[in-house]
Design a protein around this motif. Structure first.
Motif, short mmCIF file in Angstrom:
data_model
loop_
_atom_site.label_atom_id
_atom_site.label_comp_id
_atom_site.label_asym_id
_atom_site.label_seq_id
_atom_site.Cartn_x
_atom_site.Cartn_y
_atom_site.Cartn_z
N ASP A 135 -10.59 10.75 -9.79
CA ASP A 135 -10.54 9.18 -10.04
C ASP A 135 -9.01 8.63 -10.59
O ASP A 135 -8.64 7.52 -10.14
N PRO A 136 -8.41 8.99 -11.28
CA PRO A 136 -7.06 8.70 -11.69
C PRO A 136 -6.18 8.46 -10.59
O PRO A 136 -5.27 7.68 -10.77
N CYS A 137 -6.45 9.21 -9.60
CA CYS A 137 -5.42 8.77 -8.26
C CYS A 137 -5.47 7.59 -7.56
O CYS A 137 -4.97 7.00 -7.04
N PHE A 138 -6.80 6.94 -7.96
CA PHE A 138 -7.11 5.60 -7.19
C PHE A 138 -6.94 4.54 -8.51
O PHE A 138 -6.96 3.28 -8.16
N ALA A 139 -6.39 4.93 -9.77
CA ALA A 139 -6.11 3.83 -10.94
C ALA A 139 -5.04 3.08 -10.46
O ALA A 139 -4.95 1.93 -10.71
N ASP A 140 -3.90 3.76 -9.88
CA ASP A 140 -2.78 2.89 -9.54
C ASP A 140 -2.53 2.66 -8.04
O ASP A 140 -2.40 3.92 -7.31
N PRO A 141 -2.95 1.79 -7.35
CA PRO A 141 -2.92 1.63 -5.86
C PRO A 141 -1.60 2.04 -5.29
O PRO A 141 -1.78 2.78 -4.21
N ALA A 142 -0.52 1.86 -6.12
CA ALA A 142 0.93 2.25 -5.18
C ALA A 142 0.66 3.74 -5.01
O ALA A 142 1.51 4.33 -4.10
N LEU A 143 0.10 4.61 -5.83
CA LEU A 143 0.05 6.07 -5.72
C LEU A 143 -0.30 6.42 -4.19
O LEU A 143 0.06 7.68 -3.71
N LEU A 144 -1.12 5.63 -3.89
CA LEU A 144 -1.83 6.01 -2.49
C LEU A 144 -1.22 5.32 -1.24
O LEU A 144 -1.77 5.32 -0.08
#
Length: 213
Positions: free
Chosen positions: A196-205
């Motif tokens: 889940d934390p990978c989706f917390a900051d949209p810029a990461l993806l």
């Protein structure tokens, strides 16, 4: 001498990191009572370059590993120039931790079957144990040369600092980074395949979402 907790490493492109990587690392940490370091690779010479650059893959890994202390990010392969040979990574870790602490290289059973093609592969066993991550029912027969080399090294558990081959049973999570990239390319949102934390900051993806543009 007191028992020293093993240090294990799991390398990979992690493009992107997903729950299959993390669950395998976590189960290995529990099975070995080890600290596990996740070691993202530089651009590997034998495959296309990763979608996300090194900084992007590290940022996602850092997010994925938040909230726990057993799995640790280790960027030594990204910080080193030239090809990232596993033997060099193990040598640098061994120099850091000294000669006595058990060091375990974690590899999937499929990768282990190809070990004899790795750079200076026999030297790996002078630096570490090899922990083979095995899914129930998965059979990967070894080439004759490799089987002859590892047969006398097989062990039920890690003892001493280096030299043995230990099987580690892991839960079969059929998650592939390729499928995750395809999901993003199709405009999907592959939640619950990645932490889940990978989706917390949209810029990461963003590097993966750009595949669909």
């Amino acid at each position: 001498m007191s028992h020293q907790r093993p240090l294990a490493i799991l390398g990979g492109t992690f493009d992107p990191i997903h729950n299959g990587h993390l669950r395998a690392a976590w189960e290995a940490a529990e099975a070995l009572d080890a600290e596990v370091r996740m070691v993202p690779a530089r651009t590997p010479p034998h495959r296309p370059p990763p979608i996300a650059d090194a900084a992007g893959r590290v940022a996602l890994l850092r997010a994925a590993l938040s909230g726990q202390e057993r799995l640790i990010l280790d960027t030594r392969e990204l910080d080193r120039d030239g090809p990232s040979y596993t033997v060099d990574t193990l040598a640098s870790l061994r120099a850091e931790i000294g000669p006595e602490r058990p060091l375990v290289l974690l590899v999937g059973a499929d990768a282990f079957a190809g070990l004899a093609s790795w750079h200076l592969w026999r030297d790996l066993f002078n630096l570490a144990h090899v922990g083979v991550l095995t899914r129930p029912g998965g059979a990967h027969p070894l080439p004759v040369e490799l089987e002859a080399f590892v047969a006398p090294r097989r062990a039920a558990r890690v003892q001493g600092p280096v030299g043995s081959v230990v099987g580690i049973d892991i839960t079969p999570l059929d998650i592939a980074a390729t499928a995750i990239r395809e999901s993003f390319a199709g405009g999907g949102e592959p939640r619950y395949l990645m932490p889940d934390p990978c989706f917390a900051d949209p810029a990461l993806l963003d590097p993966y979402r750009a595949l669909g543009l």
